[in-house]
Write an enzyme that holds these catalytic residues in place. Sequence first.
Site, PDB file in Angstrom:
ATOM      1  N   ASP A 284       0.853  -1.281   0.405  1.00 47.52           N
ATOM      2  CA  ASP A 284      -0.339   0.333   0.143  1.00 47.52           C
ATOM      3  C   ASP A 284       0.866   0.863  -0.218  1.00 47.52           C
ATOM      4  O   ASP A 284       1.654   1.152   0.838  1.00 47.52           O
ATOM      5  CB  ASP A 284      -1.064   0.039   1.264  1.00 47.52           C
ATOM      6  CG  ASP A 284      -1.597   1.440   1.338  1.00 47.52           C
ATOM      7  OD1 ASP A 284      -2.474   0.993   0.920  1.00 47.52           O
ATOM      8  OD2 ASP A 284      -1.811   2.215   2.655  1.00 47.52           O
ATOM      9  N   GLU A 326       0.427  -0.438  -5.240  1.00 45.53           N
ATOM     10  CA  GLU A 326      -0.454   0.368  -4.983  1.00 45.53           C
ATOM     11  C   GLU A 326       0.390   1.759  -5.364  1.00 45.53           C
ATOM     12  O   GLU A 326       0.771   2.635  -4.122  1.00 45.53           O
ATOM     13  CB  GLU A 326      -1.112   0.756  -3.787  1.00 45.53           C
ATOM     14  CG  GLU A 326      -2.490   0.973  -4.049  1.00 45.53           C
ATOM     15  CD  GLU A 326      -2.696   2.180  -3.320  1.00 45.53           C
ATOM     16  OE1 GLU A 326      -3.296   3.385  -3.508  1.00 45.53           O
ATOM     17  OE2 GLU A 326      -1.812   2.629  -2.030  1.00 45.53           O
TER      18      GLU A 326
HETATM   19  C1  GLC Z   1      -3.992   3.812  -0.004  1.00 47.49           C
HETATM   20  C2  GLC Z   1      -5.410   3.065   0.286  1.00 47.49           C
HETATM   21  C3  GLC Z   1      -6.097   3.580   0.743  1.00 47.49           C
HETATM   22  C4  GLC Z   1      -6.111   4.550   2.025  1.00 47.49           C
HETATM   23  C5  GLC Z   1      -4.509   5.215   2.241  1.00 47.49           C
HETATM   24  C6  GLC Z   1      -3.901   5.485   2.750  1.00 47.49           C
HETATM   25  O1  GLC Z   1      -4.388   4.459  -1.164  1.00 47.49           O
HETATM   26  O2  GLC Z   1      -5.730   1.899  -0.825  1.00 47.49           O
HETATM   27  O3  GLC Z   1      -7.869   3.575   0.942  1.00 47.49           O
HETATM   28  O4  GLC Z   1      -6.561   5.672   2.302  1.00 47.49           O
HETATM   29  O5  GLC Z   1      -3.956   4.392   0.904  1.00 47.49           O
HETATM   30  O6  GLC Z   1      -3.091   3.974   3.614  1.00 47.49           O
END
Ligand code: GLC
Length: 654
Positions: A284, A326
């Site tokens: 993430d 991500e």
């Molecule tokens: C990522 C997740 C999102 C979250 C962010 C902070 O972008 O997809 O939902 O708010 O990380 O953890």
Amino acid sequence: MYEQISHSLLNQILDQLTPEIRKCDLRHFYTRLGANFYAIHSLFSQLYGERDDFKQQMLRLVEVMARQYLQRDEVLKEVDIAREKHHNWFLSQEWVGMALYTDGFAGDLQGLSSKASYFQELGVNMVHVMPILKCPEGASDGGYAVSDFRDVDARVGTLEQLRTVAGALRKRNILLTLDVVVNHTSDEHEWARRARAGEQTYQDYYYIFDNRDVPDMFEETMPEIFPETAPGNFTYDEAMGKWVMTVFNHYQWDLNYSNPTVFIEMLDIILFWANQGADIIRLDAVAFLWKKIATTCQNEREAHLILQLMKDCCQVTAPGVLFIAEAIVAPVEIIKYFGEDAVIAKECEIAYNATFMALLWDAVATKNARLLDQGIRSLPDKLNRATWLNYVRCHDDIGLGFDDADIVQAGYDPYPHRRFLVDWFTGQYADSPARGKPFGVNEKTGDARISGSLASLVGLESAMESGDPVAIQRSIDLILLMNSLIMSFGGIPLLYYGDEVGTVNDYDYINDASKANDNRWMHRPRFDWELAELRHKHGTVQQKIFTGLQKMIAIRKTISAFADYNNRELLDTGNPHLFTFMRSNPFKHGDEVLVVANFDSSPQSLTLSDLGPRARFDYSQLRDLYSGESPRMFKDQLVIPPYRFYWLSDKELP
Ligand code: GLC
């Protein structure tokens, strides 16, 4: 690579491993460690080489990899070896994913086990189970604020149940994807609690400052991620009397990766989840891993070094496990998360294709593919052994992160064009049937993103309310059109739970104080299984979408040209309403599929002979592989109905 300094250090480290580790069978571990050690050593020294305890930290790193290797189940070790043999396995067109919240989709983990047949019914064989780790009741950012990285949240079940889910999915050849939230922890994590209690060791896990001097310098160049609800990037902690870096919500404390202990802890956690049976780990918010004053603190070179190091170490212990990056950042930056190499992914094998996603939404609002075509042309080719995660919707908002230069090239002005898109999808624009809401509105910069479910954004919610059958059909066609592109583009298509039965916005979140100020919750539904039953009833909206996708998935899996080997060529049709590309089977010359998508509300034509030698089909044999029908043609001119797509070939499917 053999190199003397690193190799002699490796010899020392191996001598120092505890007898309990050394007496075990570490054959595969040693060969992989030998292969990767030069890279691991050089990355670790680039990041931490200045420290006096560098060698001890290296020893700890190797110990973590060895211990996790010893704990890795034999079945998973066999999977590792099988994947080594078929290293391109994840580039195949046979994979189709779905992302879901366990509680929203199935109540809990036990419920999830019982839904495996639903995935099979649809054809989904990769399931991304969004965060299920222990997190505080309210302040959890949908599970992305973790308070214990090694335990499942009691509200969804137990670690044991997760292992059962992993086993059940594996039996059905369904891949399991789990999140590791690498950038931050909840402020209720033990590390944060101990930092707050004054323990220096744990204060060093985070970025903590006595006063605003350093934070103020950072703020000069750091953007705000949640400007409405969490302005600024630092939070004052009363108990500590200090400022903590909190890029996301005030309760999400950013981890300090300039401390090697943090790196080693997080690697240990990644390997722990690999050992619970995750085939793929979603890392993430990876763009944020390194912080530097006078920068945006995103996409820093060291963030890439950290990811390379994570990959190199994971390959030693659990080489069959893939990473998803991500990184929702600018198009030219996203591609770097594969790792800059000639062939293989050196960081993450898979990355969210946020560029393609946003461009698809642009085409829906403008009813033409000008920016979509331009944006994809500007996207550099990905590495051979890496792939995209192509999606239309996910649990997050839609950011309009395409390149300004591409917007200009497509004939628009960047600022008003983005404004138009937000207005369109939030229903502010006359004629727009969309029911989204603006998210992350930043009054200072004028930026905004968009929340809303796929069905509501394409107008299904408003069409069903008015009962207008034409508008309902148009929305269904758009849903299928967008999905046809993520299925054929190249990469793993990732559906979002509920979209397969046309789930509209859920406005209930307003009644929950912990969710009310985050409208992303309107597209994080509690799956309505009763409504989903309508997928079996002929003529219902649910049936049309579900069976449309089911068929698309089944057919995708049989089209080898849809595997992802940089085998896509965008074609210039001269018709701005059409997005057109050719996919060719890398293993069989001449086996090609022409993908055509019409984003306009009127039928459009395409003169095939204008496409040149790339589209030399036998027109009389041309067939849409999806519908099985011959498309409407006039001589060499193809007619594409409104909001329709074709997967065209003049050959029979194998
Ligand atoms: C990522 C997740 C999102 C979250 C962010 C902070 O972008 O997809 O939902 O708010 O990380 O953890």
